[in-house]
Design a protein around this motif. Sequence first.
Motif, PDB file in Angstrom:
ATOM      1  N   GLY A   3      -9.877   3.347  16.927  1.00  0.00           N
ATOM      2  CA  GLY A   3     -10.341   4.741  17.438  1.00  0.00           C
ATOM      3  C   GLY A   3      -9.376   5.837  17.033  1.00  0.00           C
ATOM      4  O   GLY A   3     -10.094   6.876  16.405  1.00  0.00           O
ATOM      5  N   LYS A   4      -8.171   6.236  17.492  1.00  0.00           N
ATOM      6  CA  LYS A   4      -7.219   6.516  17.583  1.00  0.00           C
ATOM      7  C   LYS A   4      -6.728   6.897  16.089  1.00  0.00           C
ATOM      8  O   LYS A   4      -6.633   8.089  15.375  1.00  0.00           O
ATOM      9  N   ALA A   5      -6.219   6.009  15.634  1.00  0.00           N
ATOM     10  CA  ALA A   5      -6.393   5.804  14.027  1.00  0.00           C
ATOM     11  C   ALA A   5      -7.213   6.499  13.271  1.00  0.00           C
ATOM     12  O   ALA A   5      -6.852   7.867  12.374  1.00  0.00           O
ATOM     13  N   GLN A   6      -8.215   6.413  13.548  1.00  0.00           N
ATOM     14  CA  GLN A   6      -9.496   6.687  12.271  1.00  0.00           C
ATOM     15  C   GLN A   6      -8.848   8.263  12.721  1.00  0.00           C
ATOM     16  O   GLN A   6     -10.074   9.227  12.032  1.00  0.00           O
ATOM     17  N   GLU A   7      -9.553   8.089  13.774  1.00  0.00           N
ATOM     18  CA  GLU A   7      -9.796  10.222  14.367  1.00  0.00           C
ATOM     19  C   GLU A   7      -8.702  10.936  13.453  1.00  0.00           C
ATOM     20  O   GLU A   7      -8.834  11.575  13.023  1.00  0.00           O
ATOM     21  N   VAL A   8      -6.943  10.708  13.801  1.00  0.00           N
ATOM     22  CA  VAL A   8      -5.900  10.909  13.644  1.00  0.00           C
ATOM     23  C   VAL A   8      -6.173  10.565  11.679  1.00  0.00           C
ATOM     24  O   VAL A   8      -5.754  12.450  11.036  1.00  0.00           O
ATOM     25  N   LEU A   9      -6.571  10.283  11.140  1.00  0.00           N
ATOM     26  CA  LEU A   9      -6.446  10.010  10.051  1.00  0.00           C
ATOM     27  C   LEU A   9      -7.850  10.647   8.894  1.00  0.00           C
ATOM     28  O   LEU A   9      -7.512  11.712   8.103  1.00  0.00           O
ATOM     29  N   ALA A  10      -8.669  11.633   9.865  1.00  0.00           N
ATOM     30  CA  ALA A  10     -10.006  12.261   9.281  1.00  0.00           C
ATOM     31  C   ALA A  10      -9.460  13.095   9.662  1.00  0.00           C
ATOM     32  O   ALA A  10      -9.434  14.875   9.127  1.00  0.00           O
ATOM     33  N   ALA A  11      -8.749  13.407  10.797  1.00  0.00           N
ATOM     34  CA  ALA A  11      -8.218  14.874  10.923  1.00  0.00           C
ATOM     35  C   ALA A  11      -6.910  15.739  10.099  1.00  0.00           C
ATOM     36  O   ALA A  11      -7.143  16.832   9.996  1.00  0.00           O
ATOM     37  N   LEU A  12      -5.926  15.245  10.159  1.00  0.00           N
ATOM     38  CA  LEU A  12      -5.226  14.963   8.858  1.00  0.00           C
ATOM     39  C   LEU A  12      -5.322  15.436   7.315  1.00  0.00           C
ATOM     40  O   LEU A  12      -4.785  16.238   6.577  1.00  0.00           O
ATOM     41  N   GLU A  13      -6.683  15.438   7.216  1.00  0.00           N
ATOM     42  CA  GLU A  13      -7.075  15.475   5.751  1.00  0.00           C
ATOM     43  C   GLU A  13      -7.309  17.230   5.683  1.00  0.00           C
ATOM     44  O   GLU A  13      -6.913  17.999   4.208  1.00  0.00           O
ATOM     45  N   VAL A  14      -7.570  18.346   7.061  1.00  0.00           N
ATOM     46  CA  VAL A  14      -7.260  19.238   6.081  1.00  0.00           C
ATOM     47  C   VAL A  14      -5.700  20.009   5.711  1.00  0.00           C
ATOM     48  O   VAL A  14      -5.567  20.704   5.084  1.00  0.00           O
ATOM     49  N   ALA A  15      -4.887  18.575   5.920  1.00  0.00           N
ATOM     50  CA  ALA A  15      -3.103  19.086   6.265  1.00  0.00           C
ATOM     51  C   ALA A  15      -3.197  19.104   4.381  1.00  0.00           C
ATOM     52  O   ALA A  15      -1.727  19.318   3.924  1.00  0.00           O
ATOM     53  N   PHE A  52     -20.484   2.708   8.851  1.00  0.00           N
ATOM     54  CA  PHE A  52     -21.619   2.788   9.514  1.00  0.00           C
ATOM     55  C   PHE A  52     -21.241   4.859   9.395  1.00  0.00           C
ATOM     56  O   PHE A  52     -22.073   5.485   9.800  1.00  0.00           O
ATOM     57  N   GLY A  53     -21.075   5.575   8.019  1.00  0.00           N
ATOM     58  CA  GLY A  53     -21.036   6.370   7.447  1.00  0.00           C
ATOM     59  C   GLY A  53     -20.612   7.361   7.745  1.00  0.00           C
ATOM     60  O   GLY A  53     -20.767   8.463   7.279  1.00  0.00           O
ATOM     61  N   ILE A  54     -18.879   6.546   8.481  1.00  0.00           N
ATOM     62  CA  ILE A  54     -18.145   8.245   8.852  1.00  0.00           C
ATOM     63  C   ILE A  54     -17.177   8.252   7.655  1.00  0.00           C
ATOM     64  O   ILE A  54     -16.316   7.194   7.425  1.00  0.00           O
ATOM     65  N   ALA A  55     -17.076   9.013   7.067  1.00  0.00           N
ATOM     66  CA  ALA A  55     -16.204  10.192   6.215  1.00  0.00           C
ATOM     67  C   ALA A  55     -14.720  10.042   6.298  1.00  0.00           C
ATOM     68  O   ALA A  55     -14.356  10.609   7.621  1.00  0.00           O
ATOM     69  N   ILE A  56     -13.818   9.158   5.707  1.00  0.00           N
ATOM     70  CA  ILE A  56     -12.545   9.004   6.106  1.00  0.00           C
ATOM     71  C   ILE A  56     -11.948   9.515   4.861  1.00  0.00           C
ATOM     72  O   ILE A  56     -12.427   8.550   3.403  1.00  0.00           O
ATOM     73  N   PRO A  57     -10.531   9.356   4.886  1.00  0.00           N
ATOM     74  CA  PRO A  57      -9.988  10.454   3.679  1.00  0.00           C
ATOM     75  C   PRO A  57      -9.512   9.021   2.703  1.00  0.00           C
ATOM     76  O   PRO A  57      -9.309   8.185   3.399  1.00  0.00           O
ATOM     77  N   PRO A  58      -9.053   9.487   1.827  1.00  0.00           N
ATOM     78  CA  PRO A  58      -8.466   8.556   0.627  1.00  0.00           C
ATOM     79  C   PRO A  58      -6.565   8.372   1.306  1.00  0.00           C
ATOM     80  O   PRO A  58      -6.444   9.434   3.051  1.00  0.00           O
ATOM     81  N   PHE A  59      -6.358   6.601   0.903  1.00  0.00           N
ATOM     82  CA  PHE A  59      -5.206   6.850   2.106  1.00  0.00           C
ATOM     83  C   PHE A  59      -4.301   5.877   1.462  1.00  0.00           C
ATOM     84  O   PHE A  59      -5.209   4.574   0.488  1.00  0.00           O
ATOM     85  N   GLN A  60      -2.647   5.323   1.245  1.00  0.00           N
ATOM     86  CA  GLN A  60      -2.599   4.218   0.385  1.00  0.00           C
ATOM     87  C   GLN A  60      -2.463   2.696   1.468  1.00  0.00           C
ATOM     88  O   GLN A  60      -2.047   3.359   2.874  1.00  0.00           O
ATOM     89  N   ALA A  77       7.163   1.373  -0.434  1.00  0.00           N
ATOM     90  CA  ALA A  77       6.594   2.633  -0.806  1.00  0.00           C
ATOM     91  C   ALA A  77       6.698   3.502   0.050  1.00  0.00           C
ATOM     92  O   ALA A  77       5.832   5.079  -0.142  1.00  0.00           O
ATOM     93  N   ALA A  78       7.186   4.038   1.436  1.00  0.00           N
ATOM     94  CA  ALA A  78       6.847   4.731   2.457  1.00  0.00           C
ATOM     95  C   ALA A  78       6.935   6.039   1.677  1.00  0.00           C
ATOM     96  O   ALA A  78       6.294   6.739   2.453  1.00  0.00           O
ATOM     97  N   ALA A  79       7.575   6.422   1.141  1.00  0.00           N
ATOM     98  CA  ALA A  79       8.822   7.516   0.635  1.00  0.00           C
ATOM     99  C   ALA A  79       8.225   8.592   0.783  1.00  0.00           C
ATOM    100  O   ALA A  79       7.434   8.131  -0.272  1.00  0.00           O
ATOM    101  N   GLY A  80       7.864   9.878   1.236  1.00  0.00           N
ATOM    102  CA  GLY A  80       6.803  10.865   1.040  1.00  0.00           C
ATOM    103  C   GLY A  80       5.782  11.017   0.904  1.00  0.00           C
ATOM    104  O   GLY A  80       4.733  11.663   1.281  1.00  0.00           O
ATOM    105  N   HIS A  81       5.012   9.599   1.829  1.00  0.00           N
ATOM    106  CA  HIS A  81       4.223   9.557   3.173  1.00  0.00           C
ATOM    107  C   HIS A  81       3.518   9.451   4.871  1.00  0.00           C
ATOM    108  O   HIS A  81       5.091  10.579   5.081  1.00  0.00           O
ATOM    109  N   VAL A  82       2.728  10.309   4.878  1.00  0.00           N
ATOM    110  CA  VAL A  82       2.542   9.864   6.182  1.00  0.00           C
ATOM    111  C   VAL A  82       2.050   8.862   6.896  1.00  0.00           C
ATOM    112  O   VAL A  82       0.959   8.506   5.773  1.00  0.00           O
ATOM    113  N   VAL A  83       2.795   7.576   7.841  1.00  0.00           N
ATOM    114  CA  VAL A  83       2.860   6.325   7.834  1.00  0.00           C
ATOM    115  C   VAL A  83       1.923   5.915   8.823  1.00  0.00           C
ATOM    116  O   VAL A  83       2.189   7.148  10.488  1.00  0.00           O
TER     117      VAL A  83
END
Length: 541
Positions: free
Chosen positions: A174-186, A206-214, A220-226
């Motif tokens: 729930g919350k993780a997917q919501e913030v993941l989708a919201a951060l796409e604009v950044a 179920f057809g919910i658009a989720i942006p790419p992620f590692q 290898a976390a340096a330079g990423h938002v975790v």
Amino acid sequence: MTEIRYARGVFLPKAGIWLDPSGRKEFAFVSHAHMDHTGRHERILCSPATARLTAERTGLSVERFQTHPFGRQTDFGSWQATLLPAGHVLGSAQLFVEINETTLLYTGDFKMRASLTCERIEHRKADTLIMETTFGLPRYRFPPAEETLAAIIQFCHEALEDGAVPVLLAYALGKAQEVLAALEVAGLPIMIHGSVAKMVNIYREFGIAIPPFQPWEPRAAAGHVVICPPGVAGSKALGAIKPRLVAALTGWALDSGTVFRMGVDAAFPVSDHAGYDELLEYVALVNPGRVFTLHGFAQEFARDLRARGIEAWALGAPNQMEWDILAPPPSLPPPPRHSPLGGSGFDAFARACEAIRLATGKIQKAAILVEFFSKLDSCGLQLVTLWLTGRAFSYSDKPVLHPALIRKSLARATGLPELEVRTVSRRNKDLGKAAVELLSIRGSAKHGDSPLEEIAALFQSLATPGSPTAKIERLAEALSAMHPVAASYLIGIIGADVRIGLKAGLVEMALAEACDRPVELPEDRATSAGTTESDSMNSRI
């Protein structure tokens, strides 16, 4: 539809269905796939997305799920049900029930605010509304989502610019997917924990658009938002990410001190629950004849609704008007002939204490003491005058048991998880008040008026060196047999904390009137020679 029962889940007898119960039931409605709302039930009514998510998280076979799409009425013979979106997480549903021309709406967890990753909430007019009230206090009003997101993005950019890894703690579902989708604009590179990734894959089904992620790879976390669940916060894997700045995404960020309490660098008010203003708005939309509240600040929100002229009661929590143990205190001495303070055991002691606490004047308080004292023998008088000090023994001011053992005993007595007991205790800021709330789930369970000598023996056994497990069992057995209010005073004495508003000299006055003979009070080894226990008692109450 007048019959609703609560016992770690709501039960509708006329429909034969449980609503979000714990444990294992024959037939249950599961509103969404968070683990505190699911169980290993024989038959589960839910939405298709909740079935898929729950099966992934619990391993339950698909045969147990009876899924229905939103908005379609299903006939169960004597009643009909319709699932409505709740806006909480993907697949979260409300249950709209129709029985004999009466209607009920059960919300489960919900929110009114729009979401990027789950269905928008809907509502129906209903005679009865059962609603969750996690944030049922006026101070819990969430700022606009755009404002919160901008603050999170700024936190991430600043951390990366300083060479640190921004870590966002958010629930895996729930919350993780919501913030993941919201951060796409950044346009920020994102890495997510494996438990989050499992849920993301189902969201995509179920057809919910989720942006790419590692995928999760701390080295290898340096330079990423975790993004990872709060449970990972203290793990070695997360500890290996250095330097890092950690932010909690939680609705409790609206409370001051959340950063320090959670041990994080920042906290942002992100929640998939309704804020106080949304709760009020939803009640207005549904326009029910009565409201039952659940979870969080259920009592407080029900009280606020009653102040607005709406019949409202908290399920699974004490509503003071309904406590049969709270006998009204006599208004003037002498006490009435047919007194509501009958009995001479510990239950009667608790009734007397509660009546004293609620009484507003010295005369009223004295009348209650006189009436209760008049029913006791010399041994009983010695015990109760000592216990009125909040002490179990005349020679010690120390608590009989550590609060942690009392919490474990409450968990054992109620069958609730220790985490829930701790949460209720923290919210009440008093173990006695927490006991009333926790033990009230037994509803009309029978309870006995334990003899005072039996309670004194219990205190002695708890204070004697021995196995903590055995003490927990003894206290749990005693608590489970008591009325919730009596249990609260038992815990108050064990914890050396009984406050009912007695004034200096009041006990002596009551003793003199109740007894036509000298009363031999227990000696107090902690006071000077010639000072009675009641003298020292009244200096502390």
